[in-house]
Design a protein around this motif. Structure first.
Motif, PDB file in Angstrom:
ATOM      1  N   SER A  12       0.833  -1.207   0.000  1.00 64.06           N
ATOM      2  CA  SER A  12       0.000   0.000   0.000  1.00 64.06           C
ATOM      3  C   SER A  12       0.866   1.254   0.000  1.00 64.06           C
ATOM      4  O   SER A  12       1.885   1.299   0.702  1.00 64.06           O
ATOM      5  N   LYS A  16       3.207   3.040  -6.426  1.00 61.09           N
ATOM      6  CA  LYS A  16       2.981   2.232  -7.640  1.00 61.09           C
ATOM      7  C   LYS A  16       2.136   2.985  -8.651  1.00 61.09           C
ATOM      8  O   LYS A  16       2.423   2.984  -9.834  1.00 61.09           O
ATOM      9  N   THR A  34      -6.171  -0.949 -10.185  1.00 60.79           N
ATOM     10  CA  THR A  34      -7.132  -1.950  -9.703  1.00 60.79           C
ATOM     11  C   THR A  34      -7.525  -1.704  -8.241  1.00 60.79           C
ATOM     12  O   THR A  34      -8.609  -2.090  -7.825  1.00 60.79           O
ATOM     13  N   GLY A  35      -6.646  -1.027  -7.484  1.00 56.67           N
ATOM     14  CA  GLY A  35      -6.999  -0.668  -6.109  1.00 56.67           C
ATOM     15  C   GLY A  35      -8.251   0.208  -6.104  1.00 56.67           C
ATOM     16  O   GLY A  35      -9.109   0.084  -5.218  1.00 56.67           O
ATOM     17  N   TYR A  38     -11.330  -2.033  -6.122  1.00 59.33           N
ATOM     18  CA  TYR A  38     -11.676  -2.589  -4.806  1.00 59.33           C
ATOM     19  C   TYR A  38     -12.201  -1.482  -3.889  1.00 59.33           C
ATOM     20  O   TYR A  38     -13.125  -1.698  -3.098  1.00 59.33           O
ATOM     21  N   ARG A  96     -10.745   7.645  -1.728  1.00 56.10           N
ATOM     22  CA  ARG A  96      -9.408   7.784  -1.095  1.00 56.10           C
ATOM     23  C   ARG A  96      -9.498   8.134   0.381  1.00 56.10           C
ATOM     24  O   ARG A  96      -8.475   8.397   1.006  1.00 56.10           O
ATOM     25  N   VAL A 104     -11.343  -1.465   3.082  1.00 54.55           N
ATOM     26  CA  VAL A 104     -11.137  -2.092   1.763  1.00 54.55           C
ATOM     27  C   VAL A 104     -10.535  -3.499   1.823  1.00 54.55           C
ATOM     28  O   VAL A 104     -10.886  -4.361   1.005  1.00 54.55           O
ATOM     29  N   SER A 105      -9.660  -3.755   2.791  1.00 50.01           N
ATOM     30  CA  SER A 105      -9.009  -5.073   2.805  1.00 50.01           C
ATOM     31  C   SER A 105     -10.010  -6.195   3.079  1.00 50.01           C
ATOM     32  O   SER A 105      -9.815  -7.327   2.623  1.00 50.01           O
ATOM     33  N   ALA A 108     -11.575  -6.811  -0.249  1.00 52.50           N
ATOM     34  CA  ALA A 108     -10.629  -7.424  -1.189  1.00 52.50           C
ATOM     35  C   ALA A 108     -10.312  -8.871  -0.849  1.00 52.50           C
ATOM     36  O   ALA A 108      -9.751  -9.591  -1.675  1.00 52.50           O
ATOM     37  N   ARG A 114     -13.192 -10.672  -5.836  1.00 51.79           N
ATOM     38  CA  ARG A 114     -11.962 -10.784  -6.629  1.00 51.79           C
ATOM     39  C   ARG A 114     -12.258 -11.390  -8.002  1.00 51.79           C
ATOM     40  O   ARG A 114     -11.757 -10.913  -9.020  1.00 51.79           O
ATOM     41  N   GLY A 134      -1.613  -3.116  -8.830  1.00 51.12           N
ATOM     42  CA  GLY A 134      -2.447  -3.712  -7.786  1.00 51.12           C
ATOM     43  C   GLY A 134      -1.643  -4.584  -6.857  1.00 51.12           C
ATOM     44  O   GLY A 134      -0.515  -4.242  -6.479  1.00 51.12           O
ATOM     45  N   ARG A 135      -2.239  -5.720  -6.488  1.00 55.93           N
ATOM     46  CA  ARG A 135      -1.571  -6.647  -5.563  1.00 55.93           C
ATOM     47  C   ARG A 135      -1.367  -8.019  -6.198  1.00 55.93           C
ATOM     48  O   ARG A 135      -0.549  -8.801  -5.751  1.00 55.93           O
ATOM     49  N   ASP A 136      -2.169  -8.349  -7.208  1.00 54.57           N
ATOM     50  CA  ASP A 136      -2.185  -9.707  -7.771  1.00 54.57           C
ATOM     51  C   ASP A 136      -2.110  -9.668  -9.295  1.00 54.57           C
ATOM     52  O   ASP A 136      -2.552 -10.586  -9.959  1.00 54.57           O
ATOM     53  N   ARG A 185      -3.068  -3.037   6.504  1.00 56.07           N
ATOM     54  CA  ARG A 185      -3.370  -3.510   5.144  1.00 56.07           C
ATOM     55  C   ARG A 185      -2.265  -4.426   4.625  1.00 56.07           C
ATOM     56  O   ARG A 185      -2.538  -5.421   3.963  1.00 56.07           O
ATOM     57  N   ASP A 189      -3.401  -7.994   3.464  1.00 56.72           N
ATOM     58  CA  ASP A 189      -3.175  -8.281   2.039  1.00 56.72           C
ATOM     59  C   ASP A 189      -2.204  -9.452   1.838  1.00 56.72           C
ATOM     60  O   ASP A 189      -2.340 -10.219   0.893  1.00 56.72           O
ATOM     61  N   ARG A 192      -4.134 -13.067   3.386  1.00 54.46           N
ATOM     62  CA  ARG A 192      -5.459 -13.576   3.027  1.00 54.46           C
ATOM     63  C   ARG A 192      -5.323 -14.882   2.223  1.00 54.46           C
ATOM     64  O   ARG A 192      -4.286 -15.112   1.577  1.00 54.46           O
TER      65      ARG A 192
HETATM   66  O1  C5P Z   1      -3.712   0.229  -4.253  1.00 52.94           O
HETATM   67  P1  C5P Z   1      -4.633   0.665  -3.160  1.00 52.94           P
HETATM   68  O2  C5P Z   1      -3.938   0.942  -1.860  1.00 52.94           O
HETATM   69  O3  C5P Z   1      -5.540   1.777  -3.553  1.00 52.94           O
HETATM   70  O4  C5P Z   1      -5.564  -0.612  -2.928  1.00 52.94           O
HETATM   71  C1  C5P Z   1      -6.537  -0.619  -1.915  1.00 52.94           C
HETATM   72  C2  C5P Z   1      -6.725  -2.032  -1.382  1.00 52.94           C
HETATM   73  O5  C5P Z   1      -7.334  -2.845  -2.401  1.00 52.94           O
HETATM   74  C3  C5P Z   1      -5.476  -2.793  -0.975  1.00 52.94           C
HETATM   75  O6  C5P Z   1      -5.105  -2.546   0.378  1.00 52.94           O
HETATM   76  C4  C5P Z   1      -5.883  -4.241  -1.164  1.00 52.94           C
HETATM   77  O7  C5P Z   1      -6.593  -4.697  -0.022  1.00 52.94           O
HETATM   78  C5  C5P Z   1      -6.861  -4.180  -2.308  1.00 52.94           C
HETATM   79  N1  C5P Z   1      -6.322  -4.584  -3.616  1.00 52.94           N
HETATM   80  C6  C5P Z   1      -6.257  -5.928  -3.904  1.00 52.94           C
HETATM   81  N2  C5P Z   1      -5.867  -6.345  -5.143  1.00 52.94           N
HETATM   82  C7  C5P Z   1      -5.546  -5.459  -6.092  1.00 52.94           C
HETATM   83  C8  C5P Z   1      -5.577  -4.078  -5.807  1.00 52.94           C
HETATM   84  C9  C5P Z   1      -5.956  -3.670  -4.540  1.00 52.94           C
HETATM   85  O8  C5P Z   1      -6.544  -6.769  -3.057  1.00 52.94           O
HETATM   86  N3  C5P Z   1      -5.201  -5.898  -7.315  1.00 52.94           N
END
Ligand code: C5P
Length: 228
Positions: A12, A16, A34-35, A38, A96, A104-105, A108, A114, A134-136, A185, A189, A192
């Motif tokens: 987070s 990025k 992608t954040g 979510y 935001r 959000v977590s 997500a 997802r 994103g994360r994935d 987070r 993240d 999970r």
């Molecule tokens: O990138 P950002 O901090 O805005 O993302 C918010 C939340 O969305 C992350 O903390 C995560 O829980 C989730 N996320 C995710 N997979 C992604 C993008 C974001 O799980 N591809």
């Protein structure tokens, strides 16, 4: 140069989105945050009373309403960057807030959320020529991306950046609350069951704690030039 897919993952608030957006603009690619997707589902759930008072989610109600949630992006001519729309409303600032960040977590971590968002993301990138963060992205959405980057920085540096970003927008911000949120987070993240945050196979790692935005942009552009 051939059109490629660029997957940028990381913790987070590690910058990025800034690096992904700027690269996309420079090379004429589509950019997808992608954040923000979510976060939009989270905003919808908050507005529609889908969270219990203790912060858990009314899962079956959200599952039944997933079809009502339409997320899109439209270029903001003033900033030169895409704004996020939820059911036709520009929610770029509303997604935001700390309220959304602290819920959000949970959203997500839900496999049905997802699955729905990953499908949309894969459609957006079907033609390549895309930078997605994103994360994935490198692990699940585009495991065959030609360029995969994993970005990180220390929690304190990331909290300070998020604090500065919120203040610059004239929004409420408290450094200690932000640092706690960043750490929470990171934990959720990475732990999970579905698509935990981890470095994808073949991803190049960048710790940007001690480099400037300009150095980071150039580094990413150089990686793109090698991959394309
Ligand atoms: O990138 P950002 O901090 O805005 O993302 C918010 C939340 O969305 C992350 O903390 C995560 O829980 C989730 N996320 C995710 N997979 C992604 C993008 C974001 O799980 N591809």
């Amino acid at each position: 140069m051939k059109k490629i897919t660029i997957a940028i993952d990381g913790h987070s608030s590690c910058g990025k989105s800034t690096m992904a957006k700027d690269l996309a603009k420079r090379i004429g690619y589509i950019y997808v945050d992608t954040g923000a997707m979510y976060r939009s589902v989270t905003l919808y759930a908050l507005r529609n009373g889908l969270f219990h008072a203790n912060g858990t989610i009314k899962e079956e109600e959200l599952r039944a309403q997933m079809g009502n949630i339409k997320i899109s992006f439209k270029l903001n001519k003033a900033t030169g960057r895409p704004d996020t729309y939820l059911n036709g409303e520009n929610v770029e600032n509303q997604i935001r807030t700390m309220e959304v960040s602290s819920h959000v977590s949970v959203i997500a971590a839900l496999p049905f959320v997802r699955a729905a968002l990953v499908e949309q993301q894969q459609q957006m990138g079907a033609e390549k020529g895309i930078v997605m963060d994103g994360r994935d992205i490198g692990t699940v959405v585009f495991p065959n991306a030609e360029l995969k980057v994993f970005v990180t920085a220390s929690p304190e540096v990331r909290a300070q950046r998020r604090y500065d970003e919120l203040k610059a927008k004239g929004m409420e911000a408290n450094f200690d609350d932000i640092l706690k949120n960043v750490q929470e987070r990171d934990y959720i993240d990475s732990h999970r069951a579905t698509s935990p945050l981890r470095k994808a196979e073949g991803a190049i790692e960048l710790d940007n704690s001690n480099i400037t935005i300009e150095q980071q942009q150039q580094w990413l552009y150089d990686q793109y030039s090698k991959a394309a």
